[in-house]
Enzyme design. Sequence first.
Site, short mmCIF file in Angstrom:
data_model
loop_
_atom_site.label_atom_id
_atom_site.label_comp_id
_atom_site.label_asym_id
_atom_site.label_seq_id
_atom_site.Cartn_x
_atom_site.Cartn_y
_atom_site.Cartn_z
CG ASN A 10 -2.19 1.08 1.56
OD1 ASN A 10 -2.28 1.79 0.54
ND2 ASN A 10 -3.22 1.01 2.63
CD1 TRP A 11 3.88 1.36 -2.84
CD2 TRP A 11 3.92 2.03 -4.80
NE1 TRP A 11 4.53 0.01 -3.04
CE2 TRP A 11 4.61 0.78 -4.51
CE3 TRP A 11 2.93 2.99 -5.86
CZ2 TRP A 11 4.63 0.13 -5.87
CZ3 TRP A 11 3.74 1.97 -7.46
CH2 TRP A 11 4.89 0.68 -6.62
CE LYS A 12 -0.44 3.50 4.86
NZ LYS A 12 -0.27 3.47 6.29
CG HIS A 97 -6.07 1.52 4.97
ND1 HIS A 97 -5.87 2.93 5.40
CD2 HIS A 97 -5.12 0.77 4.34
CE1 HIS A 97 -4.33 2.70 6.26
NE2 HIS A 97 -3.75 1.39 5.69
CD GLU A 99 -3.20 5.70 6.70
OE1 GLU A 99 -2.95 5.31 5.14
OE2 GLU A 99 -1.87 4.92 7.52
CD GLU A 169 -3.49 -2.51 7.11
OE1 GLU A 169 -2.83 -2.84 6.45
OE2 GLU A 169 -4.42 -1.25 7.07
N GLY A 175 2.01 2.14 10.96
CA GLY A 175 3.00 3.42 10.68
C GLY A 175 3.56 3.30 11.70
CB SER A 212 4.22 -1.76 12.09
OG SER A 212 3.81 -0.23 12.27
N GLY A 233 2.65 -1.27 4.04
CA GLY A 233 2.49 0.24 3.68
C GLY A 233 4.10 0.95 3.90
N GLY A 234 4.87 1.27 4.58
CA GLY A 234 5.99 2.60 4.91
C GLY A 234 7.15 1.26 4.61
P1 PGA Z 1 2.27 0.80 7.65
O1 PGA Z 1 1.34 0.49 6.82
O2 PGA Z 1 3.58 -1.01 7.26
O3 PGA Z 1 3.13 1.45 7.50
O4 PGA Z 1 2.33 0.15 8.98
C1 PGA Z 1 0.43 -0.65 6.92
C2 PGA Z 1 -1.40 0.18 6.00
O5 PGA Z 1 -1.60 1.01 6.45
O6 PGA Z 1 -1.72 -0.29 4.78
#
Ligand code: PGA
Length: 250
Positions: A10-12, A97, A99, A169, A175, A212, A233-234
């Site tokens: 997930n590149w956000k 998601h 967010e 999640e 994050g 994470s 994500g990260g």
């Molecule tokens: P993260 O994000 O790996 O940076 O914690 C995961 C996500 O939001 O899907």
Amino acid sequence: MARSLLYAANWKMHHGPAAARTFIERFLELTRPAEGRRLWFFPPAVSIAATCEAADGRPDITVGAQNVHWEPKGAFTGELSVPLIMEFGARAALVGHSERRHLFGETDEQVGRKVAAVLKAGITPLVCVGETLAEREAGRTEQLVVRQVDAVLERVPSAEWSRVVVAYEPVWAIGTGRNATPDDAAQVHELIRFELGRRGVKVRVPILYGGSVNKGNVLALLARPELDGVLVGGASLEPEGWAELVGMGA
Ligand code: PGA
């Protein structure tokens, strides 16, 4: 039969079309399709087409959108419908998601509508569920996750879950560098499957863990058979690191 694992990036709000193309070109140099391993990329909407073009010819790669609207068209300024993202080449969509839920006020009901729209169009929804830290500390994890799953079941009858993928999640792990332990994750995955089964879902729905995930913890997480993959994500933002991570656990 070897276990099948899904690694979703997930590149956000990172990587425009040029950066997405460069990423995929490098990633393709570093990886080969592997038996039982699927790779999903969720770039920003403007980069879906470039990601698809760059990944063309790699049958193990699927590209998806990070969000969609539930209506196929209409007066919804700033939104993207499922047919629109499919025109770019997307064949999956992240829905709900945390967010989206917590920063943009997406409701359980909207998540349900979106999942139904994605399925109706014939592509795959990756539905995210998960509790906040306050909910976990109040002992409400199960209640919350079941409520989020039930909201999807209201719009998507149990017989239609064969194409649904779920991501657990926990919001407190996204994050933050603080990930759920393999036991925490496995327990919630088991709960989700049990509740789906009780509500008439006959298929085994794949459930990914996200929050994470990195090269240091992915092996311990994927050692648990309750996990069918990871949503990252990260640690998915650099081609070298991501190629290395997807090479682990499979
Ligand atoms: P993260 O994000 O790996 O940076 O914690 C995961 C996500 O939001 O899907």
